[in-house]
Design an enzyme around this catalytic site. Sequence first.
Site, PDB file in Angstrom:
ATOM      1  N   ASP A  96     -33.180  15.895  55.896  1.00  0.00           N
ATOM      2  CA  ASP A  96     -33.727  15.100  56.997  1.00  0.00           C
ATOM      3  C   ASP A  96     -32.810  15.085  58.214  1.00  0.00           C
ATOM      4  O   ASP A  96     -33.220  14.670  59.298  1.00  0.00           O
ATOM      5  CB  ASP A  96     -33.933  13.645  56.549  1.00  0.00           C
ATOM      6  CG  ASP A  96     -34.898  13.535  55.392  1.00  0.00           C
ATOM      7  OD1 ASP A  96     -35.932  14.221  55.439  1.00  0.00           O
ATOM      8  OD2 ASP A  96     -34.599  12.798  54.443  1.00  0.00           O
ATOM      9  N   ASP A 117     -33.507  10.042  54.183  1.00  0.00           N
ATOM     10  CA  ASP A 117     -32.341   9.775  53.341  1.00  0.00           C
ATOM     11  C   ASP A 117     -31.534  11.029  53.040  1.00  0.00           C
ATOM     12  O   ASP A 117     -30.406  10.949  52.586  1.00  0.00           O
ATOM     13  CB  ASP A 117     -32.793   9.202  51.996  1.00  0.00           C
ATOM     14  CG  ASP A 117     -33.460  10.265  51.148  1.00  0.00           C
ATOM     15  OD1 ASP A 117     -34.394  10.917  51.651  1.00  0.00           O
ATOM     16  OD2 ASP A 117     -33.036  10.469  49.992  1.00  0.00           O
ATOM     17  N   ASP A 164     -39.775  10.085  55.626  1.00  0.00           N
ATOM     18  CA  ASP A 164     -39.547  11.072  54.593  1.00  0.00           C
ATOM     19  C   ASP A 164     -40.113  10.440  53.319  1.00  0.00           C
ATOM     20  O   ASP A 164     -40.247   9.230  53.234  1.00  0.00           O
ATOM     21  CB  ASP A 164     -38.035  11.293  54.502  1.00  0.00           C
ATOM     22  CG  ASP A 164     -37.632  11.971  53.219  1.00  0.00           C
ATOM     23  OD1 ASP A 164     -38.157  13.057  52.954  1.00  0.00           O
ATOM     24  OD2 ASP A 164     -36.801  11.406  52.494  1.00  0.00           O
TER      25      ASP A 164
HETATM   26  P1  ADP Z   1     -38.520  14.824  50.858  1.00  0.00           P
HETATM   27  O1  ADP Z   1     -38.661  15.528  52.147  1.00  0.00           O
HETATM   28  O2  ADP Z   1     -39.780  14.136  50.451  1.00  0.00           O
HETATM   29  O3  ADP Z   1     -37.349  13.910  50.799  1.00  0.00           O
HETATM   30  P2  ADP Z   1     -37.130  17.064  49.791  1.00  0.00           P
HETATM   31  O4  ADP Z   1     -37.327  17.927  50.983  1.00  0.00           O
HETATM   32  O5  ADP Z   1     -35.802  16.507  49.539  1.00  0.00           O
HETATM   33  O6  ADP Z   1     -38.254  15.930  49.756  1.00  0.00           O
HETATM   34  O7  ADP Z   1     -37.547  17.922  48.549  1.00  0.00           O
HETATM   35  C1  ADP Z   1     -38.749  18.640  48.583  1.00  0.00           C
HETATM   36  C2  ADP Z   1     -38.966  19.298  47.286  1.00  0.00           C
HETATM   37  O8  ADP Z   1     -37.950  20.264  47.077  1.00  0.00           O
HETATM   38  C3  ADP Z   1     -38.869  18.370  46.112  1.00  0.00           C
HETATM   39  O9  ADP Z   1     -40.097  17.759  45.829  1.00  0.00           O
HETATM   40  C4  ADP Z   1     -38.429  19.309  45.000  1.00  0.00           C
HETATM   41  O10 ADP Z   1     -39.522  19.991  44.501  1.00  0.00           O
HETATM   42  C5  ADP Z   1     -37.554  20.287  45.719  1.00  0.00           C
HETATM   43  N1  ADP Z   1     -36.138  19.936  45.640  1.00  0.00           N
HETATM   44  C6  ADP Z   1     -35.328  19.579  46.643  1.00  0.00           C
HETATM   45  N2  ADP Z   1     -34.078  19.362  46.226  1.00  0.00           N
HETATM   46  C7  ADP Z   1     -34.099  19.555  44.888  1.00  0.00           C
HETATM   47  C8  ADP Z   1     -33.123  19.462  43.860  1.00  0.00           C
HETATM   48  N3  ADP Z   1     -31.854  19.129  44.095  1.00  0.00           N
HETATM   49  N4  ADP Z   1     -33.520  19.733  42.602  1.00  0.00           N
HETATM   50  C9  ADP Z   1     -34.779  20.059  42.355  1.00  0.00           C
HETATM   51  N5  ADP Z   1     -35.733  20.171  43.264  1.00  0.00           N
HETATM   52  C10 ADP Z   1     -35.408  19.916  44.522  1.00  0.00           C
HETATM   53 MG    MG Z   2     -35.666  12.597  51.047  1.00  0.00          MG
END
Ligand code: ADP
Ligand code: MG
Length: 593
Positions: free
Chosen positions: A486, A482, A293
């Site tokens: 995920d 994390d 991730d």
């Molecule tokens: P990753 O898979 O890389 O861990 P996430 O899936 O958690 O990333 O998040 C993907 C995208 O969704 C982030 O880049 C952001 O744009 C948006 N996002 C997710 N959760 C939040 C949040 N709590 N506040 C703002 N944006 C969020």
């Molecule tokens: Mg993440």
Amino acid sequence: MAGCASATLFGLTWPWPAVPVVAVVGLAVGCWPILTEAWADARRRRMSMELSMLIAIVAAAAIGQWVTALLITAFVLAAEILEDLSLDRGRDALTDLMAFLPQMVQARVDDTVVTIPLEQVRVGHIVVVGPGGRVPVDGAVVAGDSTVDQSRITGESMPVDVSVGSTVYAGSINQVGAVEITAQRVGDESSYGRIVEAVRQAQSSEPPAQRLADRLAAWLVYLALAGAAATYLVSRDLTATISVVVVAGACGIAAGTPLAALAAIARIARTGAFVKDGAHLEALSAIDTVAFDKTGTLTGGAPAVVRVESAGGAPDQLVALAAAAESYSEHPLGLAIVAHARDRGLPVGRAADFVYRPGLGVTATVAGQTVTVGNRALVPDAPPEDAAADAATVVHVGLDGCYAGSVVLADPIRHTASQAVAELQRQGLRTLIITGDRAATAHAVAASLGIDQVRAGLLPEQKLAAIDSERAAGHRLAMVGDGVNDAPALARADVGIAMGGGADIARESSDVVLISSDLNDLVRAVAVARRARRIVMFNFAGTIAVDLIGMLLASFGLLSPVFAALVHVGSETAFILNSARLIPRRARPERDR
Ligand code: ADP
Ligand code: MG
């Protein structure tokens, strides 16, 4: 011949009747433990070494070879003792780990310090740890400075400096100063408690290799019995027949395999990761791909707001609204926005109707307005991100459905990430990023880490689908993550690996937890798991070779029963000791490569 044998058995033809009587008593005493084990195995319909040895002992006694029967008994007993001792040593390494936390802890209640049992400490309590004391809970330092030795938890042998705000882990040792800690995770929830729990489970579960070891052991026993029958039919030589039964010893794999798994899990725990049980150790040793991730896993999980772009209103007001909407969020981006608002001293309002949409962002009602914070999918009318922001993460803010501005966050890559990725690739593993963030950012991170492949813009179920398609393509993969988003992918991957600092559900859904969120611990865990696998495989191959050669020699009458027993016990000892090499050394925590 049969009549003669039974006559001998009852000591009738023995020149000195006292010998068989003594021998029978000796055999009865010596065979008792073997008999009980053999009986238990027989009832579980498991073919075992004890069963075949018992056959051999009875056969030797039946033809009047009392000394042989007694010696084989002694050897089998010696082997059992050795097996127990070595398993005990493996368990000791673990008990050593468990008995480590203090029973009584100092807690601050109002202005006085009281001594209470560890099990009474709750989240939010303040515990006081003096110089040399052991930290009993996971928590944050609220007063004092010190250095702590976290080697038991993280494997890091250098003591780390801690001061107000630092995170400390249960099981570390405070060195010079005194510190007060607010308990954040206690008991089984603490990083230490989870190691202990994992170890407990590891002791009771049988990894697939273990089941294979049992099957193989049973198979070798059948082979020995069949070989013995053939030998007898061809040569009519009972002594050679007994040798054939005696020489085939599969205990080396039957005992060596759980020992190797136990020792490897203890060793990995020392380096800072915990593997929930032996089956997962086995899976970890067999992976060929590691999917990461991005946010919170490859990046530091402590992003910082670098710029606020407002579509009209005051930037500070935009941040205050976004922070209010994120106030219940545990996503690193949400935490960063809240921290930024707090640092600027902005008045953050209260949020109602908070909804987290994993992989997208959050929505909430703040002062009567619907505030949306998230990516383009949640705020569709946001302007395109400029290329300069590629390495940064951009979060858009919508008010009542209209784009109101963006928050640009720098989410630096963990300093351990590039080394860990390079090392995993050096071990022959393929790496990829599976992220919910947009492609530009993901590619920038992949490029700087040298990661082979990127799948970006994925929602949680799409992450799951990505895992499925990798597995369908024949890859055995580990997923490292994390976040809440995920969790499904972690559960579906061959091995789910959670960052210790991540969301609870991520840790729940995973098979391995990197306690201090250090990706190098993953590298070491994979190395140890593979080493355990090599050792088990070597024991397998070695046992089969020794057994086949031994049986061949025995069937031609070239191995006396006593010598056969010696070969059996000798090879078994060698294989158990081979596994025992994995047992971590006692006093000094060590790291693997
Ligand atoms: P990753 O898979 O890389 O861990 P996430 O899936 O958690 O990333 O998040 C993907 C995208 O969704 C982030 O880049 C952001 O744009 C948006 N996002 C997710 N959760 C939040 C949040 N709590 N506040 C703002 N944006 C969020
Ligand atoms: Mg993440």
